[in-house]
Scaffold this active site. Structure first.
Site: not given
Ligand code: 0XW
Ligand code: MG
Length: 332
Positions: A163, A265
């Site tokens: 991150k 997702k």
């Molecule tokens: C959605 N997140 C913040 C949590 C997942 O683990 C991965 C990440 C992303 O933004 O890719």
């Molecule tokens: Mg991401």
């Protein structure tokens, strides 16, 4: 078979490690919404959706009103063959894909239970024996992130999401990518995720400073155009996440040459029905897929793992054990 009842629970999930992202986005305790659909056949199907605050156009408190609106279209309906029923729900209420993903997951659960088959068999069949996981590392000090990467590597992880951008310090982001890349050694996949929080100039400066390293960038800026510009300026491969949420946005990312990889997702696309189609499109486009959801516990994780298990290895970059990031476990 007919759906006879919808029940909802709101469950607080607390991250083991407070999760810092760019743009002030923090994931600590979030609300997961759990759905059970009961039927007159005595079978129940389960779904779950857990939005992260300020992350996508989705919020936990929005799920119950959307499902209340959809309930008349669901009650009495046959859950078998979810895409047909989801098309009817999409006609009844436009949008609200995150709320619908909980319904769609529960419908697939019911369909698989009625068929007495594991869900992956209905999503294309078991394509892979094992699925690679990635580990997402919260945006803290570079050396601390490197330590977390090594701990995850010792637990078997081979892919690392770093991150970036939480402190608006572009040199710290360069150090984060360098430190994690060095810590895990050559071979593992390392990528830096800004969650839309960087401007084009900053992302380009960071990318050019690490362009000699084997790293990928993820969703640096808010739009596909900007992500494509960063890719062109840095020469680094690009993963889209927030911007890729339906077939037109996948095609646009591909058209602009920045769909080396993509996060699929469940709650972004509206559930397994929509994501199964997106998965098949990505196979054709040659985009490497991360099959996951935003956040969540065991029900979400089970659903996404069944889709990952039915995804051919050539397109499956990784998947995510979301349930290991949070407590409590809902169904270990
Ligand atoms: C959605 N997140 C913040 C949590 C997942 O683990 C991965 C990440 C992303 O933004 O890719
Ligand atoms: Mg991401």
């Amino acid at each position: 078979m007919k759906i006879t009842r919808l029940s909802l629970w709101h469950v607080p999930l607390t991250a083991h490690e407070t999760y810092y992202m760019a743009d002030g986005k923090t994931c600590d305790t979030t609300t997961s919404v759990v759905l059970r659909l009961d039927t007159d056949a005595g079978l129940s199907g389960w779904g779950e959706v857990c939005p992260i605050p300020h992350y996508l156009p989705a919020y936990a408190e929005g799920v119950a009103p959307a499902l209340t609106d959809l309930a008349p279209a669901l009650l009495g309906a046959d859950p078998i063959g979810p895409p047909v029923l989801m098309a009817r729900l999409n006609h009844h209420l436009k949008g609200h894909d995150y709320a619908k993903s909980a319904i769609d997951t529960a419908l697939w659960d019911l369909t698989a239970k009625a068929a007495k088959l594991p869900l992956y068999a209905l999503l294309g069949g078991r394509a892979v024996a094992d699925m690679p996981l990635y580990h997402s590392i919260t945006c803290v000090a570079p050396e601390e992130m490197a330590r977390m990467a090594i701990a995850a590597q010792e637990a078997g992880m081979t892919q690392f999401q770093v991150k970036l951008g939480a402190d608006n310090d572009w040199l710290a982001d360069v150090a984060r990518l360098e430190a994690v890349r060095r810590a895990v050694g050559p071979g593992p996949l390392v990528y830096g995720d800004w969650n839309c929080g960087a401007d084009r100039l900053t992302a380009t400066r960071v990318g050019r400073a690490v362009a000699h390293l084997d790293v990928m960038l993820e969703q640096p800026c808010a739009t596909i155009d900007e992500c494509a510009a960063v890719r062109a300026a840095t020469g680094l491969p690009m993963k889209l996440d927030e911007n890729a949420h339906d077939l037109p946005t996948l095609l646009e990312g591909h058209r602009q040459g920045c769909l080396d990889a993509v996060a699929l997702k469940l709650s972004k696309f509206g559930g397994l029905s929509a994501m199964r189609v997106a998965r098949d499109l990505c196979l054709t486009l040659g985009a490497q897929m991360c099959v996951e959801d935003t956040w969540g516990s065991d029900i979400t994780t089970a659903a996404l793992l069944h889709l990952a298990a039915s995804t051919p290895a050539r397109g499956l970059m990784n998947t995510c054990d979301l349930n290991h990031y949070v407590a409590p476990r809902l169904a270990p």
